[in-house]
Design a protein around this motif. Structure first.
Motif, PDB file in Angstrom:
ATOM      1  N   CYS A 147       0.820  -1.221   0.000  1.00 19.05           N
ATOM      2  CA  CYS A 147       0.000   0.000   0.000  1.00 19.05           C
ATOM      3  C   CYS A 147       0.852   1.268   0.000  1.00 19.05           C
ATOM      4  O   CYS A 147       0.420   2.312  -0.490  1.00 19.05           O
ATOM      5  N   SER A 148       2.076   1.160   0.513  1.00 22.69           N
ATOM      6  CA  SER A 148       2.944   2.348   0.539  1.00 22.69           C
ATOM      7  C   SER A 148       3.358   2.791  -0.868  1.00 22.69           C
ATOM      8  O   SER A 148       3.860   3.892  -1.053  1.00 22.69           O
ATOM      9  N   ALA A 149       3.103   1.955  -1.867  1.00 24.78           N
ATOM     10  CA  ALA A 149       3.393   2.349  -3.253  1.00 24.78           C
ATOM     11  C   ALA A 149       2.517   3.514  -3.703  1.00 24.78           C
ATOM     12  O   ALA A 149       2.845   4.196  -4.681  1.00 24.78           O
ATOM     13  N   ALA A 150       1.432   3.779  -2.994  1.00 26.82           N
ATOM     14  CA  ALA A 150       0.557   4.910  -3.341  1.00 26.82           C
ATOM     15  C   ALA A 150       1.113   6.242  -2.851  1.00 26.82           C
ATOM     16  O   ALA A 150       0.661   7.307  -3.280  1.00 26.82           O
ATOM     17  N   LEU A 153       2.066  12.221  -2.619  1.00 26.99           N
ATOM     18  CA  LEU A 153       3.034  13.320  -2.483  1.00 26.99           C
ATOM     19  C   LEU A 153       2.960  14.282  -3.672  1.00 26.99           C
ATOM     20  O   LEU A 153       3.124  15.493  -3.515  1.00 26.99           O
ATOM     21  N   LYS A 154       2.718  13.743  -4.838  1.00 30.62           N
ATOM     22  CA  LYS A 154       2.610  14.589  -6.028  1.00 30.62           C
ATOM     23  C   LYS A 154       1.390  15.504  -5.953  1.00 30.62           C
ATOM     24  O   LYS A 154       1.422  16.642  -6.398  1.00 30.62           O
ATOM     25  N   ILE A 155       0.324  15.002  -5.351  1.00 36.53           N
ATOM     26  CA  ILE A 155      -0.912  15.776  -5.238  1.00 36.53           C
ATOM     27  C   ILE A 155      -0.815  16.838  -4.131  1.00 36.53           C
ATOM     28  O   ILE A 155      -1.212  17.978  -4.316  1.00 36.53           O
ATOM     29  N   ALA A 156      -0.311  16.439  -2.960  1.00 35.34           N
ATOM     30  CA  ALA A 156      -0.301  17.336  -1.795  1.00 35.34           C
ATOM     31  C   ALA A 156       0.934  17.040  -0.958  1.00 35.34           C
ATOM     32  O   ALA A 156       0.843  16.404   0.094  1.00 35.34           O
ATOM     33  N   TYR A 157       2.090  17.496  -1.422  1.00 33.38           N
ATOM     34  CA  TYR A 157       3.373  17.131  -0.821  1.00 33.38           C
ATOM     35  C   TYR A 157       3.416  17.398   0.689  1.00 33.38           C
ATOM     36  O   TYR A 157       3.582  16.466   1.482  1.00 33.38           O
ATOM     37  N   TRP A 158       3.305  18.662   1.104  1.00 30.83           N
ATOM     38  CA  TRP A 158       3.480  18.977   2.523  1.00 30.83           C
ATOM     39  C   TRP A 158       2.384  18.412   3.415  1.00 30.83           C
ATOM     40  O   TRP A 158       2.681  17.909   4.514  1.00 30.83           O
ATOM     41  N   PRO A 194      14.565  14.794  -4.799  1.00 25.01           N
ATOM     42  CA  PRO A 194      13.397  15.145  -5.608  1.00 25.01           C
ATOM     43  C   PRO A 194      12.490  13.916  -5.773  1.00 25.01           C
ATOM     44  O   PRO A 194      12.964  12.786  -5.857  1.00 25.01           O
ATOM     45  N   LEU A 195      11.193  14.153  -5.839  1.00 19.01           N
ATOM     46  CA  LEU A 195      10.214  13.077  -5.882  1.00 19.01           C
ATOM     47  C   LEU A 195      10.433  12.136  -7.063  1.00 19.01           C
ATOM     48  O   LEU A 195      10.216  10.931  -6.951  1.00 19.01           O
ATOM     49  N   GLU A 196      10.907  12.647  -8.195  1.00 17.46           N
ATOM     50  CA  GLU A 196      11.142  11.782  -9.361  1.00 17.46           C
ATOM     51  C   GLU A 196      12.166  10.694  -9.061  1.00 17.46           C
ATOM     52  O   GLU A 196      12.124   9.615  -9.645  1.00 17.46           O
ATOM     53  N   TYR A 197      13.109  10.968  -8.155  1.00 15.47           N
ATOM     54  CA  TYR A 197      14.096   9.958  -7.749  1.00 15.47           C
ATOM     55  C   TYR A 197      13.594   9.158  -6.545  1.00 15.47           C
ATOM     56  O   TYR A 197      13.786   7.949  -6.464  1.00 15.47           O
ATOM     57  N   ALA A 198      12.967   9.861  -5.595  1.00 14.52           N
ATOM     58  CA  ALA A 198      12.503   9.208  -4.369  1.00 14.52           C
ATOM     59  C   ALA A 198      11.497   8.104  -4.674  1.00 14.52           C
ATOM     60  O   ALA A 198      11.475   7.076  -4.005  1.00 14.52           O
ATOM     61  N   LYS A 199      10.673   8.297  -5.706  1.00 14.33           N
ATOM     62  CA  LYS A 199       9.638   7.284  -5.954  1.00 14.33           C
ATOM     63  C   LYS A 199      10.229   5.942  -6.358  1.00 14.33           C
ATOM     64  O   LYS A 199       9.660   4.901  -6.043  1.00 14.33           O
ATOM     65  N   THR A 243       9.841   2.488  10.949  1.00 16.00           N
ATOM     66  CA  THR A 243      10.942   2.527   9.983  1.00 16.00           C
ATOM     67  C   THR A 243      10.430   2.596   8.553  1.00 16.00           C
ATOM     68  O   THR A 243      11.048   3.247   7.709  1.00 16.00           O
ATOM     69  N   LEU A 244       9.289   1.973   8.275  1.00 14.30           N
ATOM     70  CA  LEU A 244       8.690   2.045   6.939  1.00 14.30           C
ATOM     71  C   LEU A 244       8.359   3.494   6.578  1.00 14.30           C
ATOM     72  O   LEU A 244       8.771   4.005   5.532  1.00 14.30           O
ATOM     73  N   VAL A 245       7.637   4.160   7.459  1.00 16.84           N
ATOM     74  CA  VAL A 245       7.243   5.551   7.187  1.00 16.84           C
ATOM     75  C   VAL A 245       8.455   6.481   7.187  1.00 16.84           C
ATOM     76  O   VAL A 245       8.578   7.345   6.310  1.00 16.84           O
ATOM     77  N   LEU A 246       9.360   6.311   8.141  1.00 15.38           N
ATOM     78  CA  LEU A 246      10.534   7.195   8.191  1.00 15.38           C
ATOM     79  C   LEU A 246      11.428   7.022   6.967  1.00 15.38           C
ATOM     80  O   LEU A 246      11.950   8.002   6.434  1.00 15.38           O
ATOM     81  N   GLY A 247      11.606   5.788   6.502  1.00 18.46           N
ATOM     82  CA  GLY A 247      12.397   5.566   5.294  1.00 18.46           C
ATOM     83  C   GLY A 247      11.814   6.291   4.091  1.00 18.46           C
ATOM     84  O   GLY A 247      12.527   6.934   3.313  1.00 18.46           O
ATOM     85  N   ILE A 248      10.498   6.203   3.952  1.00 13.19           N
ATOM     86  CA  ILE A 248       9.817   6.883   2.844  1.00 13.19           C
ATOM     87  C   ILE A 248       9.920   8.394   3.004  1.00 13.19           C
ATOM     88  O   ILE A 248      10.205   9.118   2.040  1.00 13.19           O
ATOM     89  N   LEU A 249       9.694   8.899   4.228  1.00 14.54           N
ATOM     90  CA  LEU A 249       9.772  10.340   4.472  1.00 14.54           C
ATOM     91  C   LEU A 249      11.169  10.884   4.207  1.00 14.54           C
ATOM     92  O   LEU A 249      11.314  11.937   3.581  1.00 14.54           O
ATOM     93  N   PHE A 250      12.207  10.182   4.676  1.00 12.64           N
ATOM     94  CA  PHE A 250      13.576  10.650   4.446  1.00 12.64           C
ATOM     95  C   PHE A 250      13.870  10.752   2.952  1.00 12.64           C
ATOM     96  O   PHE A 250      14.423  11.739   2.487  1.00 12.64           O
ATOM     97  N   ALA A 251      13.486   9.731   2.209  1.00  9.75           N
ATOM     98  CA  ALA A 251      13.723   9.756   0.766  1.00  9.75           C
ATOM     99  C   ALA A 251      12.984  10.919   0.115  1.00  9.75           C
ATOM    100  O   ALA A 251      13.539  11.638  -0.724  1.00  9.75           O
ATOM    101  N   ALA A 252      11.725  11.125   0.517  1.00 13.94           N
ATOM    102  CA  ALA A 252      10.913  12.194  -0.080  1.00 13.94           C
ATOM    103  C   ALA A 252      11.406  13.581   0.318  1.00 13.94           C
ATOM    104  O   ALA A 252      11.285  14.529  -0.457  1.00 13.94           O
ATOM    105  N   LEU A 253      11.961  13.714   1.523  1.00 15.04           N
ATOM    106  CA  LEU A 253      12.435  15.018   1.983  1.00 15.04           C
ATOM    107  C   LEU A 253      13.824  15.363   1.437  1.00 15.04           C
ATOM    108  O   LEU A 253      14.117  16.523   1.169  1.00 15.04           O
ATOM    109  N   VAL A 254      14.670  14.364   1.275  1.00 17.12           N
ATOM    110  CA  VAL A 254      16.062  14.606   0.889  1.00 17.12           C
ATOM    111  C   VAL A 254      16.236  14.687  -0.629  1.00 17.12           C
ATOM    112  O   VAL A 254      17.087  15.427  -1.112  1.00 17.12           O
TER     113      VAL A 254
END
Length: 197
Positions: free
Chosen positions: A20-23, A28-33, A97-102, A84-95
């Motif tokens: 489900c985390s694939a969504a 993030l693209k729709i409402a990042y912050w 650009p979304l095109e790479y983080a995805k 750790t699942l959520v933090l891993g995703i958040l770190f990638a998205a924050l550090v």
């Protein structure tokens, strides 16, 4: 392979959360912050609910989900997988650009998610010193990450290299901390490959 039905159902439930985390890249693209802030709040609330559960004061829905998903090794402990699942995703998205983080988020969602399921269902060949992980599960990780990366990049060479790294990280006996490592490492590696290839 004879798999305990209860263990298998727990693993399916756990990995459905991964899948489900694939969504999240879409959200993030729709409402990042709002999504970033929402997930930060969820992590903090979950952490406090876990502390309450461990002190004998379960929070009905959260504790039910945690107990349903918890592995045997998690009994009587703080269940860190969701954090750790959520933090891993958040770190990638924050550090990054979304095109790479995805790409890293998909590697965690599909690669790590399917590796465990396939390993439990079909795994017959254990990888030495990998904490019970199997060649079959690792191959599933490789295939899932290759396909998900190719769907984003349409580049076979890049997808192969990203899938190899994801498979290597997934094999490491990191327990739930692969959730932190996979998204950030894969996203960073993908960004590097785009620059050099």
């Amino acid at each position: 392979m004879n798999v305990d039905k209860k263990v298998l159902l727990k693993e399916i439930f756990r990995k459905m959360i991964h899948l489900c985390s694939a969504a999240i890249p879409f959200l993030l693209k729709i409402a990042y912050w709002p999504v970033i802030i929402g997930f930060m709040i969820i992590v903090v609330l979950y952490y406090f609910c876990e502390l309450l559960r461990l002190e004998g004061h379960p929070v009905p829905l959260i504790s039910l989900i945690t107990n349903t998903a918890a592995r045997e090794r998690d009994e009587g402990k703080l269940v860190l997988g969701p954090v750790t699942l959520v933090l891993g995703i958040l770190f990638a998205a924050l550090v990054l650009p979304l095109e790479y983080a995805k790409v890293g988020i998909y590697a965690l969602s599909f690669g790590d998610g399917l590796a465990s399921l396939v390993g439990k269902l079909c795994g017959k060949h254990k990888i030495p010193k990998a904490g019970g992980k199997t060649f079959e599960g690792s191959l599933a990780c490789f295939i899932a990450v290759f396909i998900s990366t190719w769907c984003v990049t349409r580049r076979i060479g890049v997808s192969l290299l990203v899938a190899l790294l994801a498979m290597f990280i997934e094999v490491l006996p990191l327990a739930d901390f692969d959730n932190l490592m996979i998204p950030i490492a894969i996203s960073s590696f993908y960004m590097f490959l785009v620059q050099v290839m």
